[in-house]
Design a protein around this motif. Structure first.
Motif, PDB file in Angstrom:
ATOM      1  N   ARG A  33     -11.441 -31.163  -7.542  1.00 25.58           N
ATOM      2  CA  ARG A  33     -11.374 -32.437  -8.261  1.00 25.58           C
ATOM      3  C   ARG A  33     -12.180 -33.535  -7.592  1.00 25.58           C
ATOM      4  NH1 ARG A  33      -5.774 -33.753 -10.122  1.00 25.58           N
ATOM      5  NH2 ARG A  33      -6.967 -34.969 -11.610  1.00 25.58           N
ATOM      6  N   ALA A  34     -12.717 -33.240  -6.406  1.00 25.82           N
ATOM      7  CA  ALA A  34     -13.460 -34.242  -5.642  1.00 25.82           C
ATOM      8  C   ALA A  34     -14.852 -34.485  -6.229  1.00 25.82           C
ATOM      9  CB  ALA A  34     -13.588 -33.804  -4.190  1.00 25.82           C
ATOM     10  N   THR A  35     -15.332 -35.694  -6.055  1.00 31.82           N
ATOM     11  CA  THR A  35     -16.704 -36.046  -6.399  1.00 31.82           C
ATOM     12  C   THR A  35     -17.359 -36.689  -5.182  1.00 31.82           C
ATOM     13  OG1 THR A  35     -16.009 -38.189  -7.280  1.00 31.82           O
ATOM     14  CG2 THR A  35     -16.242 -36.383  -8.867  1.00 31.82           C
ATOM     15  N   VAL A  36     -18.672 -36.649  -5.172  1.00 32.97           N
ATOM     16  CA  VAL A  36     -19.428 -37.249  -4.078  1.00 32.97           C
ATOM     17  C   VAL A  36     -19.607 -38.730  -4.365  1.00 32.97           C
ATOM     18  CG1 VAL A  36     -21.646 -37.256  -2.873  1.00 32.97           C
ATOM     19  CG2 VAL A  36     -20.591 -35.082  -3.569  1.00 32.97           C
ATOM     20  N   ARG A  37     -19.165 -39.547  -3.420  1.00 32.83           N
ATOM     21  CA  ARG A  37     -19.320 -41.004  -3.525  1.00 32.83           C
ATOM     22  C   ARG A  37     -20.644 -41.456  -2.937  1.00 32.83           C
ATOM     23  NH1 ARG A  37     -17.511 -44.445   0.380  1.00 32.83           N
ATOM     24  NH2 ARG A  37     -15.973 -42.923   1.064  1.00 32.83           N
ATOM     25  N   ALA A  38     -21.040 -40.844  -1.819  1.00 33.58           N
ATOM     26  CA  ALA A  38     -22.286 -41.226  -1.154  1.00 33.58           C
ATOM     27  C   ALA A  38     -22.721 -40.103  -0.229  1.00 33.58           C
ATOM     28  CB  ALA A  38     -22.084 -42.509  -0.350  1.00 33.58           C
ATOM     29  N   ARG A  39     -24.036 -40.026  -0.010  1.00 38.37           N
ATOM     30  CA  ARG A  39     -24.617 -39.082   0.946  1.00 38.37           C
ATOM     31  C   ARG A  39     -25.448 -39.871   1.940  1.00 38.37           C
ATOM     32  NH1 ARG A  39     -25.128 -36.091  -3.867  1.00 38.37           N
ATOM     33  NH2 ARG A  39     -24.094 -34.082  -3.663  1.00 38.37           N
ATOM     34  N   PRO A  53      -9.179 -37.949  -6.933  1.00 39.45           N
ATOM     35  CA  PRO A  53      -8.317 -38.756  -7.807  1.00 39.45           C
ATOM     36  C   PRO A  53      -6.990 -39.096  -7.126  1.00 39.45           C
ATOM     37  CG  PRO A  53      -9.155 -36.820  -8.970  1.00 39.45           C
ATOM     38  CD  PRO A  53      -9.521 -36.663  -7.532  1.00 39.45           C
ATOM     39  N   ASP A  54      -6.436 -40.226  -7.469  1.00 45.27           N
ATOM     40  CA  ASP A  54      -5.172 -40.685  -6.876  1.00 45.27           C
ATOM     41  C   ASP A  54      -4.022 -39.721  -7.115  1.00 45.27           C
ATOM     42  OD1 ASP A  54      -6.350 -42.981  -5.884  1.00 45.27           O
ATOM     43  OD2 ASP A  54      -5.797 -44.188  -7.625  1.00 45.27           O
ATOM     44  N   GLU A  55      -4.059 -38.978  -8.219  1.00 43.13           N
ATOM     45  CA  GLU A  55      -2.918 -38.132  -8.567  1.00 43.13           C
ATOM     46  C   GLU A  55      -2.919 -36.756  -7.898  1.00 43.13           C
ATOM     47  OE1 GLU A  55      -6.064 -37.627 -11.753  1.00 43.13           O
ATOM     48  OE2 GLU A  55      -5.154 -39.330 -10.774  1.00 43.13           O
ATOM     49  N   GLY A  90      -4.040 -37.622   3.945  1.00 43.65           N
ATOM     50  CA  GLY A  90      -3.665 -36.514   3.081  1.00 43.65           C
ATOM     51  C   GLY A  90      -4.711 -36.085   2.069  1.00 43.65           C
ATOM     52  N   CYS A  91      -5.926 -36.623   2.168  1.00 45.48           N
ATOM     53  CA  CYS A  91      -6.981 -36.281   1.212  1.00 45.48           C
ATOM     54  C   CYS A  91      -8.268 -35.911   1.934  1.00 45.48           C
ATOM     55  CB  CYS A  91      -7.275 -37.465   0.291  1.00 45.48           C
ATOM     56  SG  CYS A  91      -5.929 -37.888  -0.814  1.00 45.48           S
TER      57      CYS A  91
END
Length: 129
Positions: A33-39, A53-55, A90-91
């Protein structure tokens, strides 16, 4: 910027997951579910900053970071990279590829470089990707 993982990033994450043990399913669920925010190419490797995601179910890890024996042979590098996955609160939060030796990675395009997962730090093998 593309928010999905590059082939090198995916290979590093798969290798980290392979040695994660009991926490593998929970880490894998977050990574799906993760996405890349920055490289960022740091000059001594790379950082891939992640958003989840928060959930998502939070990880209850006994140790972090993950990835004790993950090595990547990279075309043009003498010693290659090590890879670790950092977790925060936790993430999953950051995939780090770090130069094993004193090499400058500033000119390497990690999104398009030839690489191979290897058993120990070292050069890019001739049979790699």
């Amino acid at each position: 910027m593309d928010s999905s993982f590059t082939p090198l990033e995916r290979a590093a994450l798969d290798a980290i997951l392979a040695e994660t043990g009991d926490d593998r399913a929970a880490v894998e669920c977050q990574l799906l579910r993760a996405t890349v925010r920055a490289r960022e190419n740091t000059g001594g490797g790379f950082f891939v900053h992640l958003n989840v995601p928060d959930e998502v179910e939070l990880l209850n890890l006994k140790s972090a970071p993950l990835g004790e024996d993950v090595w990547i042979g990279v075309d043009g590098m003498e010693y290659g990279l090590g890879a670790i996955l950092h977790c925060k609160h936790g993430c999953v939060s950051l995939l780090e590829g770090y130069a094993v030796g004193p090499e400058d990675t500033s000119s390497i395009d990690f999104g398009h470089v030839s690489y191979a997962i290897i058993k120990a730090p070292g050069r890019f093998p001739e049979h790699g990707r």
